[in-house]
Design a protein around this motif. Structure first.
Motif, mmCIF file in Angstrom:
data_model
loop_
_atom_site.group_PDB
_atom_site.id
_atom_site.type_symbol
_atom_site.label_atom_id
_atom_site.label_comp_id
_atom_site.label_asym_id
_atom_site.label_seq_id
_atom_site.Cartn_x
_atom_site.Cartn_y
_atom_site.Cartn_z
ATOM 1 N N GLU A 1 15.112 -1.783 -16.599
ATOM 2 C CA GLU A 1 15.219 -0.324 -16.642
ATOM 3 C C GLU A 1 13.944 0.373 -16.175
ATOM 4 O OE1 GLU A 1 17.901 1.379 -17.124
ATOM 5 O OE2 GLU A 1 19.114 -0.377 -17.575
ATOM 6 N N ALA A 2 12.878 -0.374 -16.027
ATOM 7 C CA ALA A 2 11.592 0.218 -15.652
ATOM 8 C C ALA A 2 11.480 0.436 -14.147
ATOM 9 C CB ALA A 2 10.457 -0.688 -16.130
ATOM 10 N N LEU A 3 10.586 1.331 -13.778
ATOM 11 C CA LEU A 3 10.184 1.469 -12.374
ATOM 12 C C LEU A 3 8.956 0.575 -12.209
ATOM 13 C CD1 LEU A 3 10.372 5.327 -11.737
ATOM 14 C CD2 LEU A 3 12.107 3.600 -11.309
ATOM 15 N N VAL A 4 9.080 -0.448 -11.380
ATOM 16 C CA VAL A 4 8.008 -1.427 -11.221
ATOM 17 C C VAL A 4 7.366 -1.278 -9.847
ATOM 18 C CG1 VAL A 4 7.373 -3.855 -11.303
ATOM 19 C CG2 VAL A 4 9.235 -3.010 -12.757
ATOM 20 N N ILE A 5 6.050 -1.136 -9.854
ATOM 21 C CA ILE A 5 5.280 -0.941 -8.621
ATOM 22 C C ILE A 5 4.554 -2.239 -8.260
ATOM 23 C CG2 ILE A 5 3.402 0.337 -7.521
ATOM 24 C CD1 ILE A 5 3.935 2.596 -9.548
ATOM 25 N N GLY A 6 4.763 -2.715 -7.042
ATOM 26 C CA GLY A 6 4.041 -3.872 -6.529
ATOM 27 C C GLY A 6 3.282 -3.487 -5.277
ATOM 28 N N SER A 7 2.116 -4.082 -5.073
ATOM 29 C CA SER A 7 1.332 -3.769 -3.880
ATOM 30 C C SER A 7 0.514 -4.984 -3.467
ATOM 31 C CB SER A 7 0.397 -2.581 -4.145
ATOM 32 O OG SER A 7 -0.282 -2.179 -2.967
ATOM 33 N N ASP A 8 0.282 -5.108 -2.162
ATOM 34 C CA ASP A 8 -0.535 -6.205 -1.654
ATOM 35 C C ASP A 8 -1.206 -5.756 -0.365
ATOM 36 O OD1 ASP A 8 -0.903 -9.275 -2.306
ATOM 37 O OD2 ASP A 8 -0.878 -9.069 -0.127
ATOM 38 N N GLN A 9 -2.356 -6.351 -0.077
ATOM 39 C CA GLN A 9 -3.112 -5.944 1.101
ATOM 40 C C GLN A 9 -3.519 -7.153 1.934
ATOM 41 O OE1 GLN A 9 -7.312 -4.301 0.934
ATOM 42 N NE2 GLN A 9 -6.195 -2.417 1.396
ATOM 43 N N VAL A 10 -3.414 -7.007 3.246
ATOM 44 C CA VAL A 10 -3.814 -8.040 4.188
ATOM 45 C C VAL A 10 -4.717 -7.416 5.247
ATOM 46 C CG1 VAL A 10 -3.048 -9.762 5.864
ATOM 47 C CG2 VAL A 10 -1.646 -9.287 3.842
ATOM 48 N N ALA A 11 -5.863 -8.042 5.492
ATOM 49 C CA ALA A 11 -6.761 -7.595 6.557
ATOM 50 C C ALA A 11 -6.522 -8.453 7.794
ATOM 51 C CB ALA A 11 -8.214 -7.718 6.113
ATOM 52 N N GLU A 12 -6.540 -7.818 8.957
ATOM 53 C CA GLU A 12 -6.268 -8.546 10.198
ATOM 54 C C GLU A 12 -7.338 -8.232 11.233
ATOM 55 O OE1 GLU A 12 -2.162 -9.001 12.084
ATOM 56 O OE2 GLU A 12 -3.121 -7.557 13.436
ATOM 57 N N LEU A 13 -7.899 -9.296 11.811
ATOM 58 C CA LEU A 13 -8.901 -9.184 12.866
ATOM 59 C C LEU A 13 -8.355 -9.818 14.139
ATOM 60 C CD1 LEU A 13 -11.860 -8.684 13.883
ATOM 61 C CD2 LEU A 13 -12.393 -10.978 13.016
ATOM 62 N N ARG A 14 -8.453 -9.085 15.247
ATOM 63 C CA ARG A 14 -8.032 -9.641 16.532
ATOM 64 C C ARG A 14 -9.189 -10.427 17.135
ATOM 65 N NH1 ARG A 14 -3.755 -9.326 19.508
ATOM 66 N NH2 ARG A 14 -2.884 -7.718 18.146
ATOM 67 N N ASN A 15 -8.932 -11.686 17.453
ATOM 68 C CA ASN A 15 -9.953 -12.571 17.996
ATOM 69 C C ASN A 15 -10.126 -12.364 19.504
ATOM 70 O OD1 ASN A 15 -10.318 -13.959 15.441
ATOM 71 N ND2 ASN A 15 -8.310 -14.883 15.814
#
Length: 211
Positions: free
Chosen positions: A71-85
């Motif tokens: 019944e809850a509102l559940v917040i998920g988050s994730d972060q990815v850093a990307e470097l172009r070689n």
């Protein structure tokens, strides 16, 4: 993304994270919420794009907790850093978790442009409603000496931060420029998208203030 309206104005709010940074960010909205660790495998799949990885992990985190709290509102988050070689390929970076890797990451970033993809998911299991999005922040790093990098890491110890810096602190010293529609995303939680998602559930932070 499903943005169809659902009235969840009285639902409990849960942040599927134990990140002190995301918790502090959500606290700025002055709304009541709990934090629960999602305990999922955060490994990337083979050839998975950074945008897809950030969104998938955000959804998995929210789903892991929403099953327990339908019944809850559940917040998920994730972060990815990307470097172009230089050869055109890309490298993904998450939390360094050690001083040596933090220094190594920042050496890779020095003088380069790094893109940060911050995923967001909000789920209410009982209504099968999902809101998901990915916010993008582009950071141009200054050219940094090894001494500057080592000194910075020693001061802030950003080992639990994707990219190995704290932009809300002295990490801003490392940047030449930031391009973003929501600078909050760089810390770990895209607050503008979070509010948009909550509103899609009929949950308005203006009317859920802590007393």
């Amino acid at each position: 993304m499903d943005s169809s309206p659902h009235n969840s104005s009285d639902a409990k709010l849960i942040l599927a994270s134990t990140s002190r940074y995301r918790r502090a960010q959500l606290e700025t909205l002055n709304i009541p919420f709990d934090c629960v660790a999602p305990n999922i495998d955060e490994s990337a799949t083979e050839n998975e794009l950074s945008t897809a990885l950030a969104e998938r992990l955000s959804i998995q985190k929210a789903k892991a907790i929403s099953i327990l709290h339908p019944e809850a509102l559940v917040i998920g988050s994730d972060q990815v850093a990307e470097l172009r070689n230089p050869d055109g390929s890309t490298s993904q970076f998450g939390k360094s978790l050690s001083v040596e890797r933090a220094i190594g990451q920042l050496k890779r970033f020095s003088g380069n442009t790094v893109t940060f993809y911050t995923g967001l998911a909000i789920i209410r299991q009982s209504t099968n409603h999902l809101f998901s999005a990915v916010d993008t922040v582009t950071v141009k790093f200054r050219r940094l000496t090894d001494e500057q990098i080592t000194r910075y890491v020693a001061i802030e110890m950003p080992l639990d931060c994707a990219g190995s810096f704290k932009c809300e602190g002295l990490g801003i010293r490392l940047f030449e420029s930031i391009e973003s529609s929501d600078p909050n995303s760089l810390i770990g939680l895209p607050l503008i998208k979070t509010i948009e998602g909550l509103l899609s559930f009929g949950y308005d932070p203006l009317f859920h203030q802590n007393q």
